[in-house]
Scaffold this active site. Structure first.
Site, PDB file in Angstrom:
ATOM      1  CE  LYS A  46      -2.839  -0.180   3.657  1.00 39.15           C
ATOM      2  NZ  LYS A  46      -4.079   0.566   3.887  1.00 39.15           N
ATOM      3  CG  ASN A  70     -10.004   3.201  -4.042  1.00 37.93           C
ATOM      4  OD1 ASN A  70      -9.394   3.889  -3.225  1.00 37.93           O
ATOM      5  ND2 ASN A  70      -9.552   2.967  -5.271  1.00 37.93           N
ATOM      6  CB  ALA A  71     -12.693   7.718  -1.857  1.00 38.21           C
ATOM      7  CG  ASN A 128       0.451   6.609  -5.751  1.00 41.87           C
ATOM      8  OD1 ASN A 128       0.077   7.108  -6.821  1.00 41.87           O
ATOM      9  ND2 ASN A 128      -0.388   6.226  -4.818  1.00 41.87           N
ATOM     10  CB  CYS A 131      -2.888   8.964  -5.161  1.00 43.87           C
ATOM     11  SG  CYS A 131      -4.256   8.517  -4.069  1.00 43.87           S
ATOM     12  N   GLY A 221     -10.949  -2.364 -11.667  1.00 43.63           N
ATOM     13  CA  GLY A 221     -11.741  -3.559 -11.976  1.00 43.63           C
ATOM     14  C   GLY A 221     -11.890  -3.779 -13.474  1.00 43.63           C
ATOM     15  N   GLY A 248      -7.967  -4.316 -14.036  1.00 45.52           N
ATOM     16  CA  GLY A 248      -9.003  -5.316 -14.283  1.00 45.52           C
ATOM     17  C   GLY A 248      -8.509  -6.707 -14.622  1.00 45.52           C
ATOM     18  CB  THR A 270     -10.525  -4.496  -8.406  1.00 46.89           C
ATOM     19  OG1 THR A 270     -10.203  -3.090  -8.494  1.00 46.89           O
ATOM     20  CG2 THR A 270     -11.972  -4.642  -7.997  1.00 46.89           C
TER      21      THR A 270
HETATM   22  C1  LIG Z   1      -9.060  -0.028  -2.563  1.00 53.63           C
HETATM   23  C2  LIG Z   1      -7.935   0.391  -3.461  1.00 53.63           C
HETATM   24  C3  LIG Z   1      -6.841   1.053  -2.911  1.00 53.63           C
HETATM   25  C4  LIG Z   1      -5.779   1.455  -3.731  1.00 53.63           C
HETATM   26  N1  LIG Z   1      -4.695   2.057  -3.169  1.00 53.63           N
HETATM   27  C5  LIG Z   1      -3.626   2.368  -3.950  1.00 53.63           C
HETATM   28  C6  LIG Z   1      -2.443   2.883  -3.363  1.00 53.63           C
HETATM   29  O1  LIG Z   1      -2.310   3.019  -2.149  1.00 53.63           O
HETATM   30  N2  LIG Z   1      -1.419   3.206  -4.215  1.00 53.63           N
HETATM   31  C7  LIG Z   1      -1.490   3.046  -5.576  1.00 53.63           C
HETATM   32  O2  LIG Z   1      -0.527   3.333  -6.281  1.00 53.63           O
HETATM   33  N3  LIG Z   1      -2.605   2.510  -6.134  1.00 53.63           N
HETATM   34  C8  LIG Z   1      -3.657   2.178  -5.366  1.00 53.63           C
HETATM   35  N4  LIG Z   1      -4.766   1.623  -5.934  1.00 53.63           N
HETATM   36  C9  LIG Z   1      -4.806   1.421  -7.397  1.00 53.63           C
HETATM   37  C10 LIG Z   1      -4.417  -0.001  -7.768  1.00 53.63           C
HETATM   38  O3  LIG Z   1      -3.098  -0.309  -7.353  1.00 53.63           O
HETATM   39  C11 LIG Z   1      -4.545  -0.220  -9.294  1.00 53.63           C
HETATM   40  O4  LIG Z   1      -3.677   0.688  -9.957  1.00 53.63           O
HETATM   41  C12 LIG Z   1      -5.961   0.018  -9.816  1.00 53.63           C
HETATM   42  O5  LIG Z   1      -6.939  -0.395  -8.902  1.00 53.63           O
HETATM   43  C13 LIG Z   1      -6.181  -0.691 -11.164  1.00 53.63           C
HETATM   44  O6  LIG Z   1      -6.025  -2.083 -11.032  1.00 53.63           O
HETATM   45  P1  LIG Z   1      -7.286  -3.096 -10.817  1.00 53.63           P
HETATM   46  O7  LIG Z   1      -8.273  -2.765 -11.891  1.00 53.63           O
HETATM   47  O8  LIG Z   1      -6.707  -4.453 -10.901  1.00 53.63           O
HETATM   48  O9  LIG Z   1      -7.855  -2.771  -9.475  1.00 53.63           O
HETATM   49  C14 LIG Z   1      -5.832   1.227  -5.134  1.00 53.63           C
HETATM   50  C15 LIG Z   1      -6.936   0.555  -5.678  1.00 53.63           C
HETATM   51  C16 LIG Z   1      -7.989   0.127  -4.856  1.00 53.63           C
HETATM   52  C17 LIG Z   1      -9.136  -0.612  -5.475  1.00 53.63           C
END
Ligand SMILES: Cc1cc2nc3c(=O)[nH]c(=O)nc-3n(C[C@H](O)[C@H](O)[C@H](O)COP(=O)(O)O)c2cc1C
Length: 313
Positions: A46, A70-71, A128, A131, A221, A248, A270
């Site tokens: 994270k 998400n937030a 990062n 964000c 996702g 996704g 996700t």
């Molecule tokens: C609940 C949640 C928290 C996230 N926190 C971070 C984070 O702390 N740092 C970051 O670089 N990306 C964060 N992301 C983004 C994910 O690392 C990823 O780039 C994004 O969700 C796209 O991938 P996915 O479609 O497989 O979820 C977060 C995503 C989610 C869903």
């Protein structure tokens, strides 16, 4: 037929090309020993900031069709507490560890990277820069990764402090992601990670308020997969450095889409919320995919998209 899942991203060598994405797998240890971390290509933590952050008020997660908004707002314990409390356990678990960091200024980022530089258990640092859930830069109202100059400045600040592989994580919410990618590469990024979530909103028609604790959030996702694959393809044609694709990925075939578009590895976000073992299943699925297609190594797939339609397949 023996297949080789190892991939090399510059100086970073992974046993397989499947990582768990930042912010979606805690600090990495939460799922040990149920998920054998050494079977993953790597764990991205994270995002950590220099000082602890409380994050946004709840609700922080809202399901959407084929995705999740998400937030979280970067809730985290801060870099020192992570290094003290989590790093030793991650090293014992044999995880290849990539630490995600966010500096609120170039100097702060330099200080964080300098601190990580001396930690043997940290294989790479992910910046990062993208964000959607924190205050934008004063003056411009943009995220760092929405501005090529700010991107370059932050990457340089990190590069000055570390010889470890440096990954810049980019935002999809830009007009031309290739320009930002080039700025990051020129400034010293070894690897690019794309994409972070897309900024989005989900509004409740009854209360007329956001369904999240903050007005906007980030969408991840399967809904974003085609958009993310396209951005990987665009960046693959704009830079020379290796790419980590994410957006996704649920199954091995989804990961293959990213490889064909030009990624050398994928990260899963996700998907971990419905099955924390999803990445382990994708590793096994990739073995089966390679064997079925008579492909010896993942490297044969990288950027190997064929022009023309898939008619008749
Ligand atoms: C609940 C949640 C928290 C996230 N926190 C971070 C984070 O702390 N740092 C970051 O670089 N990306 C964060 N992301 C983004 C994910 O690392 C990823 O780039 C994004 O969700 C796209 O991938 P996915 O479609 O497989 O979820 C977060 C995503 C989610 C869903």
């Amino acid at each position: 037929m023996p297949v080789d899942l190892r991939v090399r991203l510059g100086a970073l060598e992974l046993a397989n090309p499947v990582l768990v994405a930042a912010g979606t797998f805690g600090y990495g240890l939460e799922f040990e020993p149920r998920i054998p971390l050494h079977k993953l290509g790597g764990v991205v933590t994270k995002t950590l900031t220099l000082h602890p952050r409380q994050g946004h008020p709840p609700p922080r997660l809202v399901p959407t069709p084929a995705g999740m908004l998400n937030a979280v707002g970067l809730q985290n314990v801060g870099l020192d507490a992570f290094l003290r409390d989590a790093l030793p356990g991650l090293a014992r678990a044999g995880a290849l560890l990539i630490v995600s960091v966010l500096g609120e200024s170039p100097d702060e980022l330099t200080a964080m990277c300098r601190r990580l530089e001396t930690e043997a258990g940290v294989s790479a640092i992910e910046l990062n820069l993208s964000c959607p859930n924190i205050a934008p830069m004063a003056g411009s109202g943009l995220m760092v990764a929405q501005d090529p100059d700010a991107t370059a400045m932050m990457v340089q600040a990190a590069r000055a402090a570390t010889a470890k592989p440096l990954i810049a994580k980019l935002s999809p919410d830009v007009t031309d992601i290739g320009v930002i990618a080039q700025a990051a590469e020129r400034a010293g990024a070894d690897i690019l990670s794309l994409v972070n979530t897309f900024t989005g909103m989900s509004l409740d028609p009854d209360t007329r308020r956001s369904r999240l604790g903050s007005l906007t959030g980030g969408l991840g996702g399967p809904a974003i997969r085609p958009l993310a694959v396209y951005r990987v393809w665009q960046v693959h044609h704009a830079v020379r450095c290796p790419l980590i694709g994410l957006g996704g990925v649920l199954h091995a075939e989804d990961a293959v889409e990213f490889f064909l578009a030009g990624a050398s590895a994928v990260a899963m976000g996700t998907a971990n919320f419905t099955d924390p073992a999803a990445a382990v299943h994708v590793v096994r699925g990739l073995e089966r995919y390679l064997a079925r297609h008579g492909i010896g190594s993942i490297h044969e797939l990288i950027g190997a998209v064929q022009e023309g339609h898939a008619v008749g397949r």
